[in-house]
Design a protein around this motif. Structure first.
Motif, mmCIF file in Angstrom:
data_model
loop_
_atom_site.group_PDB
_atom_site.id
_atom_site.type_symbol
_atom_site.label_atom_id
_atom_site.label_comp_id
_atom_site.label_asym_id
_atom_site.label_seq_id
_atom_site.Cartn_x
_atom_site.Cartn_y
_atom_site.Cartn_z
ATOM 1 N N GLU A 869 -4.968 0.747 -1.717
ATOM 2 C CA GLU A 869 -5.918 1.058 -0.648
ATOM 3 C C GLU A 869 -5.501 2.325 0.105
ATOM 4 O O GLU A 869 -6.322 3.218 0.350
ATOM 5 C CB GLU A 869 -6.011 -0.119 0.321
ATOM 6 N N LEU A 870 -4.252 2.418 0.485
ATOM 7 C CA LEU A 870 -3.790 3.580 1.238
ATOM 8 C C LEU A 870 -3.855 4.853 0.403
ATOM 9 O O LEU A 870 -4.087 5.943 0.932
ATOM 10 C CB LEU A 870 -2.359 3.345 1.727
ATOM 11 N N ASP A 952 9.940 -2.338 10.018
ATOM 12 C CA ASP A 952 8.856 -2.124 10.973
ATOM 13 C C ASP A 952 7.561 -1.903 10.188
ATOM 14 O O ASP A 952 7.435 -0.918 9.445
ATOM 15 C CB ASP A 952 9.174 -0.901 11.837
ATOM 16 N N VAL A 953 6.603 -2.793 10.329
ATOM 17 C CA VAL A 953 5.356 -2.706 9.567
ATOM 18 C C VAL A 953 4.171 -2.327 10.437
ATOM 19 O O VAL A 953 3.028 -2.359 9.966
ATOM 20 C CB VAL A 953 5.066 -4.051 8.848
ATOM 21 N N SER A 954 4.413 -1.929 11.663
ATOM 22 C CA SER A 954 3.299 -1.651 12.578
ATOM 23 C C SER A 954 2.428 -0.511 12.060
ATOM 24 O O SER A 954 1.193 -0.584 12.124
ATOM 25 C CB SER A 954 3.832 -1.321 13.977
ATOM 26 N N GLY A 955 3.033 0.544 11.543
ATOM 27 C CA GLY A 955 2.253 1.666 11.033
ATOM 28 C C GLY A 955 1.404 1.279 9.836
ATOM 29 O O GLY A 955 0.254 1.729 9.694
ATOM 30 N N THR A 956 1.930 0.421 8.984
ATOM 31 C CA THR A 956 1.176 -0.038 7.823
ATOM 32 C C THR A 956 -0.015 -0.882 8.254
ATOM 33 O O THR A 956 -1.131 -0.725 7.730
ATOM 34 C CB THR A 956 2.088 -0.853 6.889
ATOM 35 N N LEU A 957 0.208 -1.786 9.204
ATOM 36 C CA LEU A 957 -0.887 -2.638 9.674
ATOM 37 C C LEU A 957 -1.988 -1.808 10.330
ATOM 38 O O LEU A 957 -3.179 -2.079 10.153
ATOM 39 C CB LEU A 957 -0.345 -3.682 10.647
ATOM 40 N N ASP A 958 -1.594 -0.763 11.080
ATOM 41 C CA ASP A 958 -2.596 0.104 11.709
ATOM 42 C C ASP A 958 -3.414 0.831 10.645
ATOM 43 O O ASP A 958 -4.642 0.946 10.761
ATOM 44 C CB ASP A 958 -1.913 1.128 12.611
ATOM 45 N N GLY A 962 -9.100 -2.917 9.251
ATOM 46 C CA GLY A 962 -10.493 -2.786 8.856
ATOM 47 C C GLY A 962 -10.722 -2.666 7.362
ATOM 48 O O GLY A 962 -11.874 -2.557 6.925
ATOM 49 N N THR A 963 -9.665 -2.715 6.567
ATOM 50 C CA THR A 963 -9.830 -2.576 5.106
ATOM 51 C C THR A 963 -9.996 -3.912 4.408
ATOM 52 O O THR A 963 -10.381 -3.952 3.228
ATOM 53 C CB THR A 963 -8.604 -1.867 4.497
ATOM 54 N N GLY A 964 -9.673 -5.006 5.101
ATOM 55 C CA GLY A 964 -9.730 -6.305 4.447
ATOM 56 C C GLY A 964 -8.475 -6.661 3.686
ATOM 57 O O GLY A 964 -8.395 -7.744 3.083
ATOM 58 N N VAL A 965 -7.474 -5.769 3.683
ATOM 59 C CA VAL A 965 -6.217 -6.037 2.993
ATOM 60 C C VAL A 965 -5.225 -6.593 4.005
ATOM 61 O O VAL A 965 -4.863 -5.919 4.976
ATOM 62 C CB VAL A 965 -5.636 -4.763 2.349
ATOM 63 N N SER A 966 -4.797 -7.837 3.824
ATOM 64 C CA SER A 966 -3.852 -8.464 4.739
ATOM 65 C C SER A 966 -2.815 -9.234 3.945
ATOM 66 O O SER A 966 -3.041 -9.614 2.798
ATOM 67 C CB SER A 966 -4.578 -9.404 5.715
#
Length: 1010
Positions: A869-870, A952-958, A962-966
């Motif tokens: 996705e990214l 630290d996963v905050s940047g990845t989650l941001d 809205g992509t639906g990938v969790s």
């Protein structure tokens, strides 16, 4: 070097047969294709032959191998000014001799200079022949500057007042063997006219320049025309291609030195005359007869029935280039089937038929063939074959005005082929030489091959219709009989071995004797050479661990397994133990080498200067909707899932690099990986490329690499070599070198984004317990973990950073500890963490790290989906992302689910548990899973402890918002699916059979391996 000519071989044929022979040797009827237009180009693409050679020159800029060198001896009153003038005329006539090579937008281009001074050197003093030979050899080795030129030089060395040697050194990029003949003919004519005061005689017209030919060839060989020409070679050279492995004295280890040992080859006039007659009788040529004999001997010596031999053709079929200096020569790969009990005449007929078919398709450059077929890699310059038969036309006696001219041999022994027969005809005889690579053949073997080849022709001429296997042609290799001496007295031999072992130990130090004794015990050997490599003597990673553990008990020093790879002999390992004991412990003395190791890492982190983005920038449309993607590491756990995900979410074709010797082996390796990971991957949009991260240009041919660079829209670099026990020097080529080549691919031509999968290990500083690891966190070279794997990934990230500074848009992804698929539960059987769980189940005990012990475990399907996705979002390019699970997994939850499944697990102190692991490794039934377990529990010196990985996963989650990938939570039901998969796949013993479950020995692997 020119192909066998019809006039030489067919002089005694009837006129009708001679014309037929000439027609066949020319490949059928006259050339029917389009003629070459004169464009007067000052710059052009490289021809296919030039392109391959140019890339090789970039890899080995100081090498003189691709220098073409000819020397002539000139006797008489030489006019040096007239000689220089004549050389200037030749250079002025031929554009190739005024050509240099520049890089534009990442691609090589040839540039024709309007004028270029002639490089004509004159030795200042008279020399004897021996001294002159040394001077000529040194001068021929001087490198050329491909960007500035000139790419031809001349050196005149006086041997006396009326005796000189003129040496011509030409880079193969601007000429070939036939070009040398053209040069000398025109030189002689111009010199004679100058000294005699006459006008230069009419030399052949040159209707175009070499750049015109190169551009015409490039324009012609594409699309349907290229497919038509490749059809024959695709059939003839289908996989697998044979090698010379069963003929050589030593196995090939990478690229050879190109040095050769030569032996003279001669067929007397009577034998040569009979061989010509036999060839004419069979409507063949002398070249075909010599090729048949050469192949026969290779067949008899190796036992191989499938043989590929190379041959050189002049490549000047178009009349416009007949008298032009340039690199036109082409090589044919001739494949022969020698199965069955064949006579020589039958072999000759097969050779003739193969040659005629090849001549009819000889206008396809071998570089195009190799790039299209992607044959198995053999480490040499010729991926399609390693043996050759080549006809030469050595310079004979000639005149240059009133001067006598003859060839001057100063003994340059080199060959791009592993084994080659060079030959020419002289006064009815056939003369020449056999050359064998010194890296593969002993001089005695080349002697024997040459002598047998000479005898073979006499024998087959006496009995051409007798099966060649019945002619008794071979000599026995020397010392073969002595190999059986003493075999009849095994008891005496055993006693002697015991005495030898004892005598050998007496010469060792006390520590060396301890090490040697453990080696003999673990390897099951009676005798150990103190300088023999442990791994060449039958050792592997598990046995290395057993050796170190037993030596820890005997010597009181605990060393990490990586030490064994750095010091793999008795002598070297004993010295490490002695230094450690003298310094006071396992880690003592390591600080003394920290600065030196850091200096090596910093030096290796320097990116090649030629990797610069000079082409067009990244096209956003190609990011969002790529048509072609390149992927490394597709046989790894994450790589295989990423391949499947990219096929699902894009319509792109995936070009997948697999570490293999050929396409067939690569496809099988990929299929095995899919089966191991329980993946069903459609292959309709997958192109498999056999290559290697350890090799320049990713193990691809220069042409295949260039074609790939012009095709793909983005690069996913997942592959690496992830052996936890290997030292840095063994992992550097794949992990640092492979990353360099990926950046080279991204920068060549149109700039392409790179999505690089790294390791969170690069964020850890040695001997520390880190907190949460940020995406921008880095450690200096001195603080990198003492792990060869981590160090190689640290260097790779440094190279990535430099690539970013030079304009390559690189996104970096650091995955956490990968778990299985969240839906199917299918996991990585090589995962170090699941090996840890398996060890707990088998030992019936689990280390007690405390009630709060937790760790990162991220489902692989999330990691693949997030990465894919990214990679398709323009705004995400160039970022760094941690692919970890926001919700950490508690160790007691995993233990509880194992107990609920029926495993009886007792908690124990971590140090006691580590001792149980050590005991298990020492047990003959232990498997290599225990070694990565030791690494995970902090048993490796300087390594972080269990559960210390916190990303630290905050940047990845941001970025994923809205992509639906969790990321799924690794809860009890998912853990149950993981355990069920491990049990069903045989990776965990069933609860009712918990205990020792022997498995095959495997290399030490972690996640993200290729």
């Amino acid at each position: 070097m020119v192909p066998p000519g019809p006039l030489a071989d067919g002089a005694e044929l009837s006129v009708t047969k001679q014309r037929l022979m000439e027609k066949w040797l020319a490949g059928g009827a006259g050339q029917q294709g389009p003629r070459i237009p004169r464009r007067g180009l000052a710059t052009a693409d490289l021809s296919f032959a030039q392109e391959r050679l140019w890339f090789l020159a970039q890899l080995h800029p100081e090498s003189s191998y691709h220098h073409m060198v000819e020397a002539i001896r000139v006797r008489g009153p030489l006019d040096r000014d007239a000689l220089k003038w004549a050389l200037e005329q030749v250079v002025r006539r031929h554009e190739a001799l005024r050509t240099v090579f520049h890089v534009h937008a990442g691609e090589p281009r040839q540039v024709v200079l309007a004028e270029q001074p002639v490089d004509f050197g004159v030795d200042a003093r008279v020399r004897g022949e021996d001294e002159a030979v040394e001077l000529l050899r040194r001068d021929s080795d001087r490198p050329f500057d491909l960007e500035r030129g000139p790419l031809i030089r001349f050196l005149l060395t006086p041997l006396g007042p009326a005796d000189h040697v003129l040496m011509v050194t030409m880079h193969h990029l601007v000429g070939d063997g036939m070009s040398m003949g053209i040069l000398f003919r025109e030189l002689f004519a111009c010199y004679a006219a100058r000294v005699e005061g006459k006008e230069v005689p009419a030399l052949p017209d040159l209707p175009l320049g070499y750049a015109d030919f190169a551009q015409w060839q490039r324009d012609l060989l594409r699309g349907p025309e290229l497919e038509r020409r490749l059809a024959h070679w695709s059939r003839a050279l289908r996989e697998p291609l044979p090698t010379l492995d069963r003929l050589t004295d030593r196995p090939r280890r990478g690229r050879t030195s190109l040095r050769a040992v030569s032996r003279a080859f001669t067929l007397t006039e009577p034998v040569a005359t009979r061989l010509r007659a036999l060839a004419r009788e069979r409507q063949a040529t002398l070249f075909m007869a010599l090729l048949a004999g050469f192949n026969t001997l290779v067949h008899l010596r190796s036992g191989d029935e499938d043989i590929v031999t190379g041959s050189v053709v002049h490549g000047r079929d178009e009349p416009e280039v007949e008298h032009l200096i340039g690199f036109f020569a082409n090589t044919l790969a001739l494949r022969f089937d020698l199965s069955g009990s064949l006579t020589f005449t039958q072999i000759l007929e097969r050779v003739r038929q193969t040659c005629l078919e090849a001549y009819a398709h000889r206008d396809t450059p071998i570089e195009v063939v190799a790039a299209e077929l992607r044959p198995g890699r053999n480490g040499g310059d010729n991926p399609l074959f390693q043996a050759a038969v080549v006809e030469e036309n050595p310079a004979g006696a000639a005149r240059m005005g009133d001067l006598e001219v003859a060839a001057f041999d100063f003994g340059l022994d080199s060959s791009e082929f592993d084994l080659v027969l060079h030959y020419w005809e002289t006064d009815g005889r056939v003369e020449g030489g056999v050359r064998g690579s010194v890296d593969l053949f002993d001089p005695e073997s080349v002697d024997r091959f040459t002598a047998e080849l000479e005898r073979l022709f006499t024998a087959v001429l006496d009995a051409p219709d007798v099966p060649v296997a019945e002619l008794g042609l071979l000599d026995a290799p020397p010392d073969r009989e002595s190999a059986t001496v003493g075999a009849a007295a095994p008891d005496a031999a055993a006693a002697t071995e015991d005495r030898d072992a004892a005598d050998g130990d007496a010469a060792l130090t006390a520590t060396e004797r301890e090490v040697a004794a453990v080696w003999r015990e673990v390897l099951g050997l009676r005798e150990v050479d103190p300088d023999e490599d442990f791994f060449e003597a039958g050792g592997h990673s598990l046995r290395a661990v057993r050796v170190l553990l037993r030596l820890r008990e005997r010597l009181g020093v605990d060393l990490p397994v990586q030490v064994f790879f750095e010091a793999p002999t008795v002598t070297a390992l004993a010295a490490v133990f002695d230094r450690a004991r003298a310094a006071g412990g396992a880690g003592a003395g390591q600080e003394d080498t920290a600065d030196a190791e850091a200096a090596v890492l910093r030096a290796d982190a320097a990116l090649d200067e030629d990797i610069v983005c000079a082409g067009t920038p990244v096209d956003p449309e190609r990011v969002v909707a790529p048509e072609h993607l390149f992927l490394t590491g597709a046989t790894s756990f994450l790589g295989a899932h990423l391949l499947a995900q990219l096929l699902r979410v894009t319509g792109a074709r995936l070009h997948v690099l697999v570490d293999a010797e050929g396409p067939g082996e690569a496809e099988r390796a990929l299929a095995r990986a899919f089966a191991r990971f329980r993946l069903d991957v459609p292959m309709e949009r997958v192109t498999v490329l056999a290559g290697s991260l350890r090799e320049p240009l990713l193990g691809l041919s220069p042409m295949a690499f260039t074609r790939l660079a012009g095709t793909v829209d983005a690069i996913h670099h997942v592959g690496c070599e992830a052996n936890l026990a290997q030292p840095y020097r063994r992992l550097r080529a794949a992990n640092a070198g492979g990353t360099t080549e990926v950046l080279r691919l991204a920068a060549r031509g149109r700039t392409k984004p790179v999505h690089y999968v790294s390791s969170p290990g690069v964020l850890f500083a040695r001997d520390t317990e880190p907190g949460v690891l940020r995406t921008d966190g880095r450690v200096p070279a001195e603080a990198v973990l003492p792990s060869g794997y981590v160090r190689s990934r640290w260097v790779a990230e440094e190279l990535i950073d430099e690539g970013r500074r030079r304009g390559v848009p690189v996104s970096v992804y650091r995955p956490g500890r990968l778990g299985g698929d969240s839906v199917s539960g299918s996991g990585d059987p090589e995962s170090a963490f699941w090996r840890f769980i398996g060890a707990c189940a088998e030992l019936g005990t689990v280390p007690d790290f405390g009630v709060d012990a937790d760790f990162d475990l991220v489902p692989v399907d999330f990691a693949a989906a997030a990465l894919a996705e990214l990679s398709l979002r323009v705004g995400a390019l160039g970022g760094t992302y941690h692919l970890a699970n926001p919700a950490r997994t508690r160790l007691d939850t995993v233990v509880a689910r194992l107990r609920a499944t029926g495993y009886r697990l007792v908690e124990t102190d971590p140090e006691d548990w580590a001792r149980l692991v050590s005991k298990d490794v020492l047990d003959a039934g232990g498997d290599e899973g225990s070694v990565p377990v030791a690494a995970l529990t902090g048993a490796s010196h300087g390594m972080p402890g269990f559960g210390s990985l916190r990303l630290d996963v905050s940047g990845t989650l941001d970025a994923l918002a809205g992509t639906g990938v969790s990321c799924p939570v690794v809860d009890a039901p998912l853990i149950d699916r993981y355990v069920a998969h491990l049990v069903g796949a045989g990776l965990l013993p069933r609860p009712d059979r918990a205990g020792r479950d022997p498995r095959d020995s495997r290399d030490l692997r972690s996640e993200n391996i290729a």
